[in-house]
Design a protein around this motif. Sequence first.
Motif, PDB file in Angstrom:
ATOM      1  N   SER A 198      14.819  61.720  10.781  1.00  0.00           N
ATOM      2  CA  SER A 198      15.417  60.427  10.490  1.00  0.00           C
ATOM      3  C   SER A 198      15.609  59.657  11.792  1.00  0.00           C
ATOM      4  O   SER A 198      15.643  60.235  12.889  1.00  0.00           O
ATOM      5  N   ALA A 199      15.766  58.360  11.677  1.00  0.00           N
ATOM      6  CA  ALA A 199      16.008  57.539  12.870  1.00  0.00           C
ATOM      7  C   ALA A 199      17.311  57.948  13.555  1.00  0.00           C
ATOM      8  O   ALA A 199      17.398  57.972  14.790  1.00  0.00           O
ATOM      9  N   ARG A 200      18.327  58.298  12.767  1.00  0.00           N
ATOM     10  CA  ARG A 200      19.607  58.695  13.335  1.00  0.00           C
ATOM     11  C   ARG A 200      19.450  59.995  14.133  1.00  0.00           C
ATOM     12  O   ARG A 200      19.948  60.112  15.271  1.00  0.00           O
ATOM     13  N   ASP A 201      18.742  60.974  13.576  1.00  0.00           N
ATOM     14  CA  ASP A 201      18.543  62.235  14.286  1.00  0.00           C
ATOM     15  C   ASP A 201      17.681  62.034  15.529  1.00  0.00           C
ATOM     16  O   ASP A 201      17.897  62.686  16.567  1.00  0.00           O
ATOM     17  N   ALA A 249      17.540  59.290  17.351  1.00  0.00           N
ATOM     18  CA  ALA A 249      18.386  58.666  18.367  1.00  0.00           C
ATOM     19  C   ALA A 249      19.304  59.685  19.040  1.00  0.00           C
ATOM     20  O   ALA A 249      19.484  59.662  20.264  1.00  0.00           O
ATOM     21  N   ASP A 250      19.868  60.599  18.244  1.00  0.00           N
ATOM     22  CA  ASP A 250      20.728  61.631  18.812  1.00  0.00           C
ATOM     23  C   ASP A 250      19.941  62.561  19.726  1.00  0.00           C
ATOM     24  O   ASP A 250      20.435  62.974  20.793  1.00  0.00           O
ATOM     25  N   ALA A 270      13.987  51.056  12.595  1.00  0.00           N
ATOM     26  CA  ALA A 270      15.066  51.994  12.260  1.00  0.00           C
ATOM     27  C   ALA A 270      15.604  52.687  13.496  1.00  0.00           C
ATOM     28  O   ALA A 270      16.821  52.864  13.647  1.00  0.00           O
ATOM     29  N   LEU A 271      14.713  53.066  14.417  1.00  0.00           N
ATOM     30  CA  LEU A 271      15.162  53.759  15.621  1.00  0.00           C
ATOM     31  C   LEU A 271      15.967  52.819  16.516  1.00  0.00           C
ATOM     32  O   LEU A 271      17.007  53.209  17.076  1.00  0.00           O
ATOM     33  N   ALA A 281      19.339  52.507  15.080  1.00  0.00           N
ATOM     34  CA  ALA A 281      20.137  53.738  15.210  1.00  0.00           C
ATOM     35  C   ALA A 281      20.624  53.957  16.631  1.00  0.00           C
ATOM     36  O   ALA A 281      21.658  54.601  16.845  1.00  0.00           O
ATOM     37  N   ARG A 282      19.914  53.429  17.610  1.00  0.00           N
ATOM     38  CA  ARG A 282      20.311  53.627  19.011  1.00  0.00           C
ATOM     39  C   ARG A 282      21.405  52.658  19.426  1.00  0.00           C
ATOM     40  O   ARG A 282      22.075  52.826  20.404  1.00  0.00           O
TER      41      ARG A 282
END
Length: 399
Positions: free
Chosen positions: A301-304, A306-307, A394-395, A398-399
Amino acid sequence: MTTDGPALAPLVAPGAELDAARLARYARHLPLPGVGVEGQRRLGAARVLVVGAGGLGSPALQYLAAAGVGTLGVVDDDVVDVTNLQRQVVHGTADLGRPKVESARDRLADLAPDVHVVPHPVRLTPENVLDVVGGYDVVLDGADNFPTRYLVSDAAEILGVPVVWGAIHQFDGQVSVFWGAPRLADGSRERGATYRDVFPVPPPAGTVPDCATGGVLGALCGTVGSVMATEAIKLITGAGTTLLGRIAVYDALDLTWRQLTVRPDPTREPVVALLPDDAAYAAFCGLPVPSSSGLGPAAVSARDAADLLAGDPTVALVDVREEWEARLLPLAGSHLVPSGVFLGPDGADAARAELPADRPVLLVCAAGARSARVADVVRAVGIDARSVDGGAPALIAAR
C-alpha cells in the motif's frame, strides 16, 4: 468461412413484449430490417459481458446500454486514472480514483436506467473465468494483455460462447468475432475460428508496447469499440453478416478498412480445459513467471511504502512512468526508468543493470498497473521489487 457464408441464428430468444416506454425509447431501431420489435426484444433479454472498462470497453458499454441490452457485465480490477480520460470516455474527472466498474455502472445507469449492470471488480484468472463468463450469451474482449485474451478465448470455447474481439495500437485497430461452434440459421453447428486458430502463438514478449509506452489515439478507441458493439448486436438479433471468419483491420491515419479471411485450423485440438493457473498463461505468452521465494510481498500500500521509505534509507524508489508524466507530478527521491525498459525483450537484463539486488525496491507508476507488470519481470530475476498500489499520487499523499 467467407463473407457470404451461411447465416447465423439469432443468439438470444425474444424477451418480454415492449411496453409504451420502450417502444418510444427504441423507436429508431424498430424500423430496421433484421432488428424490428422482435430484435429489440432479443436485445432486452440478452446478457453481454465486457472484459475491460477501458478504451474499447467504454464506447462498447455505452452503445450496448443505449441499444437496450438487458444485462451488461463489466470486468475490470483497475481504478480511474487521469491518463485514462483521453480515451476511456465512460469515466469522468469526478471518477478519478474510483473503481472503473463502479464508474461505468453509474454512467450506464444514467444513460439507460432499465439496463441491469453487473460489476465484476476482479482480474480474470483460470480459477474464476468459467464462473464469470458462464453467465453470459456473448463476451466482448477489450483486454490489453495477451494472457487475458487467451484465457477469455479458452473459456469461451469450453462454454460455447462467441467472443467479439478488439485490439488497438497507436493508430491501428482490429476487430473480429471468434466462435468455436457457431449455431447456424438452420440449427446446425459447424466449426468456427477462435483466437487460438488465428494467433496460435503470441508475439514475442516486449514487441507490442502497451498504451502507456506506445500511445494510442483516443478517437480510435471509439471507432473500434463501436464496431465491437455493432457485432454483438448483430449476433444477438441475427441481423446482417457478422465478422465471424473475418478480421477487419482499420488504419486511422489513412482512414482505410481492409478485411482478412480467417479459418479454423483443422489440426488444432479443441480447448477442453484451461491452463492450470496464471503462471501457465504468462509462460505461454513468454512473460516472466515470478518466483516469490525469499522475497517480500509483490505489492504494498502507499501508506506502507511511505513508512518503509521513512524507516529505511537504503530502499530504492524507482519511478517507471514516462519522463513527461514525472514532470507533471514529480516524485521526490525517485530514480526514473520508464516501464518500457523492463517490459521489452531485454527486460531481465535491464532489471539486473538498473536495480539493486541487495535491498528492497519500490516501483511506482501513475496508478499501480504498469509497476505491477514491471514487478513481475524484476522479481523473476530475484530482485525484491514491490509495486506501490495507487501509484505516485497515492505515495505522495501518504508521505
